[in-house]
Structure formats: C-alpha cells, structure tokens
Design an enzyme around this catalytic site. Sequence first.
Site, PDB file in Angstrom:
ATOM      1  N   ILE A 212      -1.961  -3.185   7.800  1.00 37.18           N
ATOM      2  CA  ILE A 212      -1.579  -2.106   8.715  1.00 37.18           C
ATOM      3  C   ILE A 212      -0.453  -1.242   8.167  1.00 37.18           C
ATOM      4  O   ILE A 212      -0.295  -0.089   8.592  1.00 37.18           O
ATOM      5  CB  ILE A 212      -1.186  -2.693  10.100  1.00 37.18           C
ATOM      6  CG1 ILE A 212      -1.148  -1.603  11.180  1.00 37.18           C
ATOM      7  CG2 ILE A 212       0.137  -3.436  10.023  1.00 37.18           C
ATOM      8  CD1 ILE A 212      -2.484  -1.003  11.524  1.00 37.18           C
ATOM      9  N   TYR A 213       0.346  -1.742   7.239  1.00 35.59           N
ATOM     10  CA  TYR A 213       1.495  -0.969   6.745  1.00 35.59           C
ATOM     11  C   TYR A 213       0.998   0.271   5.998  1.00 35.59           C
ATOM     12  O   TYR A 213       0.488   0.181   4.874  1.00 35.59           O
ATOM     13  CB  TYR A 213       2.369  -1.804   5.814  1.00 35.59           C
ATOM     14  CG  TYR A 213       3.004  -3.026   6.448  1.00 35.59           C
ATOM     15  CD1 TYR A 213       3.148  -3.156   7.824  1.00 35.59           C
ATOM     16  CD2 TYR A 213       3.476  -4.066   5.644  1.00 35.59           C
ATOM     17  CE1 TYR A 213       3.728  -4.277   8.389  1.00 35.59           C
ATOM     18  CE2 TYR A 213       4.058  -5.191   6.206  1.00 35.59           C
ATOM     19  CZ  TYR A 213       4.180  -5.292   7.570  1.00 35.59           C
ATOM     20  OH  TYR A 213       4.756  -6.411   8.124  1.00 35.59           O
TER      21      TYR A 213
END
Length: 336
Positions: free
Chosen positions: A64-65
């Site tokens: 997700i980063y």
Amino acid sequence: MHTPLPTSPLGTTDMEITRVGFGAWAIGGAGWAYGWGAQDDAHSIAAIHRALDRGINWIDTAAIYGLGHSEEIVARALHDRPASERPYVFTKCGLTWDPRDPAAEPQQVGDPASLRRELEGSLRRLGVERIDLYQMHWPAEDGTPIEAYWGELARMKQEGKVRAIGLSNHDRDALERAERIAHVDTLQPPFSAIRREVAREELPWCERHRTGVIVYSPMQAGLLTGAFTAERATKLPADDWRSRSPDHTGEGLLKNLALADAMRPIAERHRTTVASVAVAWTLAWPGVTGAIVGARTADQIDGWIDAARLSLDERDLEVIARAIDATGAGEGPARP
C-alpha cells in the site's frame, strides 16, 4: 567500514535482525491516502544505501505504501547489491486500493484470492522469488475471519513463497485466534513513548509465545526526533497525513514536543540524538526484537543509527517515565 551492528533472533524464525530496520513507508511518495507528500526517489535510494552501509540488515515496506511505489524503490535500491549484501525484505498485504481513485481510503481485505493476487504483485515489484516476512497489514473488514486469511498466509509459507508470516496492527485476541491455526512468527504494532498501548497485553503475549516483535513509528512520525517543532507542524503540506493527525496538531502536539524535550538531557549524557533515545526506549521493553525507523534522506539515517547500540539505563527510563506523567503525552504503561 563500520563494525557490525548487534542482532537478535526474530522470534522462532531463522533470521537474525539488527535492532533497527529501514522503514519504507514515507518513500512511497504522495498521491494516496496516507502519503508523506512528494519524495525524491534518488534521495530515497540513497537513504536505503546509507542504511545498508551502516549495517542495517532488513527493510520493512508494504504494497500500500505509494500504491506499489515503495516496493519498486526498494527493488531499485537493491538491484546491484550482491546476494551476500542483500538485506531481508519484509512487506505486507491486506490493504487494497482503487486505481481510479488512488486518494481514497484503502480497503481492509482478507479474501484469500485477493491475498494471492497481492502476493504475486509484491513478488513482481520487489523482483524476488520469496518474501522474507509477509504480514497481514490490518484486520480484515470484508467479513473474512482471521482463521481464513491467516490460514492462507500459512499456506504461502508452506509453499515456500514466503519465509515467515506475521500480523501487523492486530490485538491479543487476534493473536490467540491466529496462533491456533499456525504460529505467529511476528507482530508489527505501533509503539513509541507516545503510543504505548501494546505494552499492556500484546508485548507480554509475544514474549510468552516467542513471537518476534518489530515496532513501527518509534519516533511517532517525527515527533520524537528532537528536530520537529510547532512551527514545522503548521507547514506540513495537505498531502502529508500528519497535517490531519491529532498527535501533530493542537494540544496533543504540545504535549508530545514537551516529551521530546525531556529526552534531550539523556541524549546529551549518551552523546547521541533525541531520535536515538526515542528508538532505544522502545528497544528497552521485553519482547521487542527490533524497531522500524523511517528515513527519506541518507543524512536522516545518521540521526538515529546510534539506537542500534544504545542501552538506556534505569535512570534514563525513570526520567522518561516521569516526563510521560508530567506532560500527559500519549497512553499506556510508562516504563518497562
């Protein structure tokens, strides 16, 4: 050449990790719900190289980063490293995004089919055939019980796609349920002198069950670096999630900065930085194996690398406990 950093066994896995690891959240960049504003990829790669050159032997990232961007930057940074110098790479699953609306809140998904797709995506972006530690980022909110998603991670481990499996942001009850399915190799909770809640139940549980613990945000997203100020807080860009955080605004900010100031005499006594003291405080707790520390430039690594060797004594821990009480910063037990 620097002398090797001390290491600790990561739970019952076969990995020995340095007491601090490189956190790759911020280098994901902007354009998503929890970004840290625009980042310079060249600076991010230089920061990873500095971390490895200083002896750090693990990197923690997540799909997700930056919506995959952080994993891609990690892969670029490690591309030319010989196998003998490659760090362990840890990543996470269970948060998905909509490419049509990247700034929307991520979805907390536990569906095993989704986790399989995420695993293949992470393997591809990282350019590896096996992930060293694969972690469920948050408890699922799509109706999938922990038994189903933890069972899927256990199968990935059995198949050799991942070396070890862990939970991030899960409480003691979740740990108990998962442990009945397969051993929880690691837990990744938030933990700092400001956010201390997991010291009540989760850290003792992990110590009893020989579950490794790698804590995140030990400097509470910059607040305990000794360099953060109220003025800087007001200048955080709108695409930096901290601009909306109660820890970085209003009364919470003032309490947290007062706690950071109380760490200055300890830093001076040990001839180090406030940042190193803040990280070393988390490492002083029984059950904590290592701390994930973020950096966006090579110079930032030098600001906290001392924590890998710094041992706070009883006097230091008492000073910090009294400062926690006096400032009213955060919640949870105040000393190991």
